[in-house]
Design an enzyme around this catalytic site. Structure first.
Site, PDB file in Angstrom:
ATOM      1  N   HIS A  20      -1.664 -12.430  -3.886  1.00 41.51           N
ATOM      2  CA  HIS A  20      -2.796 -11.807  -4.591  1.00 41.51           C
ATOM      3  C   HIS A  20      -2.899 -12.350  -6.014  1.00 41.51           C
ATOM      4  O   HIS A  20      -3.994 -12.666  -6.493  1.00 41.51           O
ATOM      5  CB  HIS A  20      -2.612 -10.281  -4.688  1.00 41.51           C
ATOM      6  CG  HIS A  20      -2.666  -9.544  -3.389  1.00 41.51           C
ATOM      7  ND1 HIS A  20      -1.691  -8.646  -2.999  1.00 41.51           N
ATOM      8  CD2 HIS A  20      -3.577  -9.546  -2.388  1.00 41.51           C
ATOM      9  CE1 HIS A  20      -2.003  -8.125  -1.831  1.00 41.51           C
ATOM     10  NE2 HIS A  20      -3.143  -8.660  -1.430  1.00 41.51           N
ATOM     11  N   LYS A  44      -5.725   6.031   5.086  1.00 40.10           N
ATOM     12  CA  LYS A  44      -4.442   5.324   5.117  1.00 40.10           C
ATOM     13  C   LYS A  44      -3.390   6.108   4.362  1.00 40.10           C
ATOM     14  O   LYS A  44      -3.707   6.772   3.372  1.00 40.10           O
ATOM     15  CB  LYS A  44      -4.584   3.950   4.455  1.00 40.10           C
ATOM     16  CG  LYS A  44      -5.071   2.854   5.371  1.00 40.10           C
ATOM     17  CD  LYS A  44      -4.856   1.497   4.696  1.00 40.10           C
ATOM     18  CE  LYS A  44      -5.423   0.352   5.514  1.00 40.10           C
ATOM     19  NZ  LYS A  44      -5.349  -0.927   4.778  1.00 40.10           N
ATOM     20  N   ARG A  93      -5.848 -16.631   4.225  1.00 40.27           N
ATOM     21  CA  ARG A  93      -4.519 -17.224   4.425  1.00 40.27           C
ATOM     22  C   ARG A  93      -4.494 -18.155   5.618  1.00 40.27           C
ATOM     23  O   ARG A  93      -3.918 -19.216   5.581  1.00 40.27           O
ATOM     24  CB  ARG A  93      -3.475 -16.114   4.640  1.00 40.27           C
ATOM     25  CG  ARG A  93      -3.118 -15.363   3.389  1.00 40.27           C
ATOM     26  CD  ARG A  93      -2.351 -14.124   3.716  1.00 40.27           C
ATOM     27  NE  ARG A  93      -3.139 -13.253   4.576  1.00 40.27           N
ATOM     28  CZ  ARG A  93      -2.842 -12.004   4.846  1.00 40.27           C
ATOM     29  NH1 ARG A  93      -1.742 -11.481   4.381  1.00 40.27           N
ATOM     30  NH2 ARG A  93      -3.621 -11.279   5.610  1.00 40.27           N
ATOM     31  N   SER A 131       1.124  -7.736   2.042  1.00 38.02           N
ATOM     32  CA  SER A 131       1.747  -6.521   1.511  1.00 38.02           C
ATOM     33  C   SER A 131       2.597  -5.853   2.585  1.00 38.02           C
ATOM     34  O   SER A 131       3.662  -5.290   2.282  1.00 38.02           O
ATOM     35  CB  SER A 131       0.669  -5.533   1.031  1.00 38.02           C
ATOM     36  OG  SER A 131      -0.066  -6.092  -0.020  1.00 38.02           O
TER      37      SER A 131
HETATM   38  O1  PNS Z   1      -6.587  -5.452   1.183  1.00 36.61           O
HETATM   39  P1  PNS Z   1      -7.445  -5.101   2.375  1.00 36.61           P
HETATM   40  O2  PNS Z   1      -6.949  -3.812   3.008  1.00 36.61           O
HETATM   41  O3  PNS Z   1      -7.552  -6.225   3.352  1.00 36.61           O
HETATM   42  O4  PNS Z   1      -8.920  -4.814   1.786  1.00 36.61           O
HETATM   43  C1  PNS Z   1      -9.972  -4.415   2.648  1.00 36.61           C
HETATM   44  C2  PNS Z   1     -11.195  -3.924   1.834  1.00 36.61           C
HETATM   45  C3  PNS Z   1     -10.784  -2.849   0.863  1.00 36.61           C
HETATM   46  C4  PNS Z   1     -11.776  -5.098   1.056  1.00 36.61           C
HETATM   47  C5  PNS Z   1     -12.271  -3.404   2.844  1.00 36.61           C
HETATM   48  O5  PNS Z   1     -11.665  -2.533   3.740  1.00 36.61           O
HETATM   49  C6  PNS Z   1     -13.418  -2.714   2.147  1.00 36.61           C
HETATM   50  O6  PNS Z   1     -14.221  -3.339   1.487  1.00 36.61           O
HETATM   51  N1  PNS Z   1     -13.478  -1.365   2.294  1.00 36.61           N
HETATM   52  C7  PNS Z   1     -14.456  -0.533   1.633  1.00 36.61           C
HETATM   53  C8  PNS Z   1     -15.481  -0.005   2.633  1.00 36.61           C
HETATM   54  C9  PNS Z   1     -16.582  -1.005   2.853  1.00 36.61           C
HETATM   55  O7  PNS Z   1     -17.207  -1.492   1.926  1.00 36.61           O
HETATM   56  N2  PNS Z   1     -16.855  -1.329   4.145  1.00 36.61           N
HETATM   57  C10 PNS Z   1     -17.909  -2.265   4.499  1.00 36.61           C
HETATM   58  C11 PNS Z   1     -17.403  -3.692   4.539  1.00 36.61           C
HETATM   59  S1  PNS Z   1     -16.774  -4.083   6.136  1.00 36.61           S
END
Ligand code: PNS
Length: 163
Positions: A20, A44, A93, A131
């Site tokens: 990150h 979560k 990645r 993570s």
């Molecule tokens: O670190 P992560 O868990 O891969 O991040 C995922 C994240 C937070 C970027 C994604 O789950 C997100 O944007 N969640 C917020 C809800 C949202 O906007 N959903 C629509 C996009 S699919």
């Protein structure tokens, strides 16, 4: 006067890893400001609370003057719009990341046409890192100092004290 080129780097960051951090540092060279945005996700059960994750990221990005760390809830695009961002940053990645990332990018594009998703290809040395891998190693008492910023390694050692 044009607004500064601002990108939001959203994620769970539970906890932030060197992968990150690498993406944040590289994002800082592309954008005038980068906001690292930690999602408050009620679905979560995290290892670190949102406030702890924000503090850990702040500790890890002290050397990067154009980074802000924040928390948000709801849709990423709504938050990004509120902050006046032009782009969402995400790291890629491996091919295995691609399908979900592409789906998210397309979905976000349907919600906010003016917001671009910019993918940064993760540096090779961090291409395996996540993570969840870090949490697992730390939980079983393994070394993580080569995987996370120093302040995160300390926090993990406190969270999983050796017997
Ligand atoms: O670190 P992560 O868990 O891969 O991040 C995922 C994240 C937070 C970027 C994604 O789950 C997100 O944007 N969640 C917020 C809800 C949202 O906007 N959903 C629509 C996009 S699919």
């Amino acid at each position: 006067m044009t607004a500064p080129a601002l990108a939001v780097y959203p994620g769970s960051f539970d906890p932030i890893t060197l992968g990150h951090l690498d993406a944040i540092a590289r994002g800082c060279r592309l954008f005038e400001r980068v906001i690292v945005a930690v999602l408050r996700n009620p679905n979560k059960t995290p290892l670190f609370a949102v406030a702890e994750r924000v503090e850990l990221i702040r500790g890890a990005v002290q050397h990067l003057p154009n980074v802000e760390v924040d928390a948000f809830e709801g849709l990423t695009v709504t938050y990004a719009r509120q902050r006046g961002a032009r782009a969402l940053l995400r790291g890629l990645r491996a091919v295995s990341d691609f399908e979900l990332e592409l789906q998210m990018a397309h979905t976000n594009k349907t919600l906010a046409e003016d917001l671009e998703t910019v993918f940064l290809v993760t540096s090779t040395e961090y291409s395996f890192l996540s993570s969840s891998v870090v949490r697992e190693i730390a939980r079983f008492g393994g070394p993580v100092a080569h995987l996370v910023p120093a302040n995160v390694a300390i926090a993990l050692a406190q969270r999983f004290p050796k017997a």
